[in-house]
Each structure stands twice: as C-alpha cells, then as structure tokens.
Design an enzyme around this catalytic site. Structure first.
Site, PDB file in Angstrom:
ATOM      1  CB  SER A   1     -92.986  49.630  43.546  1.00  0.00           C
ATOM      2  OG  SER A   1     -94.172  50.008  42.893  1.00  0.00           O
TER       3      SER A   1
ATOM      4  CG  ASP B   1     -91.189  50.415  35.530  1.00  0.00           C
ATOM      5  OD1 ASP B   1     -92.411  50.207  35.424  1.00  0.00           O
ATOM      6  OD2 ASP B   1     -90.618  50.582  36.624  1.00  0.00           O
TER       7      ASP B   1
ATOM      8  CG  HIS C   1     -92.845  48.327  38.405  1.00  0.00           C
ATOM      9  ND1 HIS C   1     -92.373  49.612  38.565  1.00  0.00           N
ATOM     10  CD2 HIS C   1     -93.573  48.060  39.527  1.00  0.00           C
ATOM     11  CE1 HIS C   1     -92.803  50.106  39.719  1.00  0.00           C
ATOM     12  NE2 HIS C   1     -93.519  49.174  40.320  1.00  0.00           N
TER      13      HIS C   1
END
Length: 635
Positions: free
Chosen positions: A487, A575, A607
C-alpha cells in the site's frame, strides 16, 4: 571464538499458513470459548467448552472462499455474529450463527443489494438482542439501523442526513453526541439533548494532527461524557473526557513522552490490539494502550487493575486483547510478543486458576526466530526517528544483505510484535529495519505533521536516512539494500527506485499507489469528504490544477523511465483502492525497456491479501527476488 549456528531454513508456508488458533473470545456466561481455526481451507469459527480441547470443538461456519476475520458473541451465549465480504470487494455483510441448532446455516442479517455495505456494528448493553448497524447505499437511507438478532427485522434507528456526520450512542441506544466533519477537515462534537434532540457544540478538533479523524472517540455508557484522543497543549496524544453538560475537559489517561495508540481504530481491515480496552458487558473503559519501545498498558478501571496485575504474570509479552464473562471474573487474554505470538490464556479471578488455551503457531520454535529490537536515530533535519531492527539468528550482524520494510498507511506505525514478514526475511539471512518515518502515528503531533507536503520528499529522505544509519552501524552492506512494502509501503518502494534509482539493489511493490492523482480520484464517493485532512492536506487535491501537477510530480508512474532496479510488483485483481491498471502500466513500461521486472497478480484478492495460498505464493516470489539480487538464503 564464538561458534554460530544458522537456524533451519523455515519454509515460507510455515510463516504464512493460517494459525492453528486465533482470536479467542469468552462467551457471556463464561461456559464456552469461540475462536478461529482452519476448516474448509480457510479460517472459520469454532466453539468449545472452556474446559474442553480442540478435539471436542465444533466448527460453526463454513466459509471456503475468504475465511472469517471478524466475529463476536451476541449477548445471548447461544449465537455468534461474524462479518464477511466477497473476494475482497469490501462489501461487508453481517451473519448470525445459531450454536444450539446443529447444522444450522448462517443467517445474513444484512441482505443488502450490490453496492451497499456495513461500515460498523455494535452491541449496546441497554439493547439486549439488538445489533446497531451503520449501513449505506441502494434504497437504504444512510444511517444506523436496529437489527433484531433473532428475527433479522431491520428498523431505521438514526438517519444520517449530512454525509460527513456520525452519531455516538449511550448504552440504551440514545444518540448523545454527533461528530461532524467540516470542509476544512475539522471535527466538531455536539452534545444532543435526550428529550428535545437539540444540539450544542462542545468541542472542535482535527486538521492535520488527526489525518484519519480523532481516535479513539466513544461515549460513556451513561452519556454524560465524551472520551476522545487529544493532544491538548502537549505533543503527546492523551485520552481525555469532555463533560456533556459543561464541556469541561479532564485527562483520563496520559503518559509523558508517549502517545495513545490509534492503530486499533484507524487500521481498517487489519487486526491490531484495541487502542482502548472496554467491557463488552458494561461499555466502561478498562485500560488504554500507549506507544513505546514496547506497547504500554495503563489500567484505568479499579477492578480490571487487579485482574491485569494477575494477567501480566502469565506472559512476558504485552496484553493485546481480553474478553470476560458478564461478572468479569472469568477472562480470556491474548498477548503480543515478537517470537511467541498471540499466546492465549484462561484466567479465573475468583479462584486464581490460569492455563494456556492456545499456541497459534506450535510449529514455530521461538528460539529459531529473531528478536525485534527498538532503535532510534535522527533524520537529516534532526527529527527523531524510531524503528525496529530484526537481525538474523546465528549470523554475525555485519555487512548483511538488508531489507527496509515500509509500513502502509502512511498514518499507521510499526510496533514491537511478531511480524511474519520480518521473520521470514531474517530467517533468510537479511537484516530488517522498520522505521516510523514522519507521518507515522504514535510519536507525537510534531512527528506526524512534519509529513505535510512531504510525500516523496522528506518522508522518503527518512527511509534513506534509516538505511544509511544501518550501514553506518555496520549492520548493512550498502551494495545489498532492498526495499519492500505494501500500500503506502509499495508507493515508498516505487519512490525508492525512481527518486533514488541507485540506492537499492532490489525492490518489491505490493499494491502500491503508482499514480497519486488516479488513486485519490478513484476513491469511492462516500470517502471523498474525508480526504481533506489526509490525502488532500498531506499530498494535494487533484481538483486544483497546481496541486494536481504537484501530485503527478510525486507519482512514480511519471518517473518510470528512471527505474533500473530489479522490481517485483504484486497486485490484487479485485483491489478497490489501487486499480490493477496502474500496476499493468508500470510493468508494461519496464518490460518495454528491458528492465528486470516480475509481476504477480492474484485474481481473488483485493487490497488486503488474505488467502494463505496467495500469501505463500507472494512471499516465495519475494524470497526468490531478494535471493537473486541481494544474495540471501532461499528455499
């Protein structure tokens, strides 16, 4: 001369397989314990008597796709509640499991149409049999609903007419406070008159010092006070109480030089210990967690202080989670630890009896795992930086191949705990450093707000300074430095190989934001009002042409031609935050130029990678990537 012995090369699957046991919770009557354990190839909920073993337990859910990560007892010890989504799309639903009906199928208590989601739910002590659920989307008004746990009947409890507002309720479900977010990113807190519904402004807080909101924030069970995290006139985050009538502010918990930990409330979808431990039966605050070289627990309730004194004798780790029976005499407690993670104990305060219930990773020998040590050093501009160093066991810690492991967020922080990614890298012979760069929470207001306008700038400098510290200390070989993160950590890895293309010998980007403009533009409309204090304040607002240009200048996608470092990109096809198309473009550009790049896509992940087979596949790819370019061990 000291003879050093290398530990066995522990297979990646041993680190990333699901734990044998996890997330134990005691039933309200103290007779049973529910927990997560493998079944149907995923983590599912099991229940057994408090004196029984796992062989006596019954698996009560059958999720064979994503597995279950969040569940709780209802106030009736005959039923459990859990949350689930579809393959990582974050469209959460709530389900009920009837324990006393053998073979009963889970009941969807929130049968919402596509596009709707449950954002939060709670059980209130004064509303037995009722679940208070925050839901949005579709034909439903955005608001809080009372869901009858037994029948599934759903009734609107409190509509939210202003999209940037939330309500706080007392133990009986009466709205007693409202939180509103202004366009400038400031939170306003209003006391609500229980009879007339009239509102009175109590306090304003927020802005850059609270990028993800004020955390924690909760109403006292009787509604007479608001508890929230506040810096007041200090640099440290405290737990304070604001009186509902007078607005008078008093400190509930504070530790000089330490900030209240926010991870348990801001890191959505990630299991972190709660910032404030509360009684699920009364709603009262039991203890608060503060950030430090090791997390620090401050007991606040007198009865719990007695209990905690005994619980602390059970482990040399740090208390992570507790649950109790209604009388708060029988307890189940789980402890964080760097090498013996999540050991869970039963403790009876009346008798003093205690015993180990669960060892989640019995196949891992703590002696083979690497200690995590707190370190600190200054950034180039003098800002104090804190982090955690994990050095391989059985290896002279000199001129090691070295990996900088960057946390996501960026508004979270690394802490002393078991970190399987750091452990598997250390087992392969790498030194691992996790640094809480500026913008990380937990280290004070100055440290946090020093990141405003510094994505790809001083935030990146902090990471470079951390690796140079490791080199100067003799731990790291400057020619064998790697960077890896997910991330925001993936963004940091991409910045590392674009802004400083000669610094790292290898990099891994896991669901990193390559383009800051498309990342913020792709945010769901429901989240966009909340960007003003974080992405818009810290990075920029793409609606402003000048700021959009600045965002692009800090986006790795605009600097792909600078990449010459061998790169591994890992992406979840589902995601909802970082579109796969961004990773496709990065990989396509590098392949066109002949730059070494590997690309791993998991079709059934979002994600947050969760399925063990995908985590194992991902880290075997990371293992090969770093072995090829940094020279560590490989299975």
């Amino acid at each position: 001369m000291t003879v050093q012995t290398l530990p066995r090369l522990i297979d990646v699957a041993e680190f990333f397989a699901d734990p044998v046991f996890s997330t134990a919770q005691l039933s309200p009557d103290g007779a049973r314990v529910a927990y997560l354990a493998p079944a149907h190839g995923r983590m599912n909920v099991w229940v057994r008597g408090i004196g029984e073993e796992h062989g006596d337990a019954r698996c009560v859910t059958d999720d064979a796709r994503r597995g279950i990560t969040a569940f709780c007892w209802s106030d009736d010890p005959g039923s459990l509640l859990y949350r689930g989504d579809a393959d990582g799309n974050e469209g959460w639903h709530l389900y009920r499991v009837d324990l006393d009906v053998p073979g009963a199928e889970p009941v969807d208590l929130t049968p919402l149409p596509p596009g709707c989601r449950v954002s939060a739910f709670t059980l209130l002590p004064g509303l037995p049999g009722i679940l208070l659920v925050a839901m949005n989307g579709g034909a439903l008004a955005f608001g809080y609903y009372r869901v009858d746990i037994a029948t599934g009947e759903t009734v609107l409890h409190q509509e939210i007419r202003e999209p940037r507002s939330t309500f706080l309720f007392d133990a009986a479900g009466t709205p007693v406070f409202r939180e509103a977010l202004t366009e400038e990113g400031v939170r306003e807190y209003y006391a609500i008159d229980r009879v007339s519904g009239a509102e009175r402004l109590l306090r304003r807080a927020g802005g850059a010092e609270h990028p993800l909101g004020v955390h924690p924030v909760l109403a006292e069970p009787d509604g007479t006070g608001l508890l929230l995290g506040s810096y007041q006139d200090t640099d440290d985050l405290r737990l304070v109480r604001v009186d509902a009538e007078t607005g008078e502010e008093t400190v509930v918990a504070a530790v000089a030089g330490h900030s209240l930990c926010e991870l348990g409330t801001v890191a959505a979808g990630v299991a972190h210990p709660p910032s404030v431990l509360t009684s699920r039966h009364t709603g009262k605050v039991l203890a608060a967690r503060f950030v430090g070289d090791r997390p620090r627990i401050e007991a606040l309730d007198p009865h719990f202080a007695e209990v905690y004194a005994e619980l602390a004798k059970l482990s040399d780790g740090v208390l992570a989670a507790v649950s109790s029976d209604r009388a708060e005499q029988r307890w189940v407690a789980t402890f964080s630890h760097d090498r013996a993670p999540d050991l869970t104990y039963f403790y009876d305060h009346r008798t003093g009896e205690s015993r180990l219930l669960f060892r989640p990773y019995p196949h891992l020998d703590p002696a083979e795992l690497a200690p995590m040590t707190a370190v600190s050093f200054p950034a180039r501009d003098g800002l104090p930086l804190h982090g955690f160093l994990t050095l391989p066991v059985g290896v002279e810690p000199t001129a090691l191949p070295f990996v900088l492991l960057v946390h996501g967020g960026p508004w979270t922080h690394d802490s002393w705990r078991y970190d399987r990614e750091a452990q598997v890298l250390a087992n392969r012979g790498y030194g691992v450093l996790q640094v809480n760069f500026r913008g990380s929470t937990g280290y004070g207001r100055r440290h946090l707000t020093a990141a405003v306008g510094e994505l790809g700038g001083k935030m990146h400098d902090d990471l470079i300074d951390a690796t140079e510290w490791a080199v100067d200390q003799g731990y790291a070989d400057p020619d064998r430095l790697g960077i890896y993160g997910g991330s925001y950590g993936g963004y940091a890895a991409l910045v590392g190989v674009t802004v400083t293309p000669d610094h790292f010998a290898a990099a891994v980007d896991h669901v990193g934001m390559a383009n800051l403009v498309s990342f913020t533009d792709a945010m769901p409309s429901i989240l966009r009002p909340y960007l003003c204090a974080n992405w818009h304040r810290y990075a920029g607002d793409s609606a402003d042409p000048v700021q959009k240009k600045e965002l692009l200048s800090r986006s790795p996608s605009t600097m792909v031609d600078r990449i010459r470092t061998p790169l591994l990109v890992v992406q979840g096809a589902r995601d909802a935050r970082v579109p796969k198309a961004e990773s496709d473009r990065i990989v396509g550009s590098l392949r066109a130029r002949g730059v070494p790049v590997d690309y791993l896509v998991a079709d059934d992940e979002g994600h947050d990678f969760r399925n063990p087979e995908n985590l194992i596949r991902m880290f075997r790819a990371i293992e090969r990537h770093f072995a090829d370019h940094l020279g560590g061990r490989s299975g």
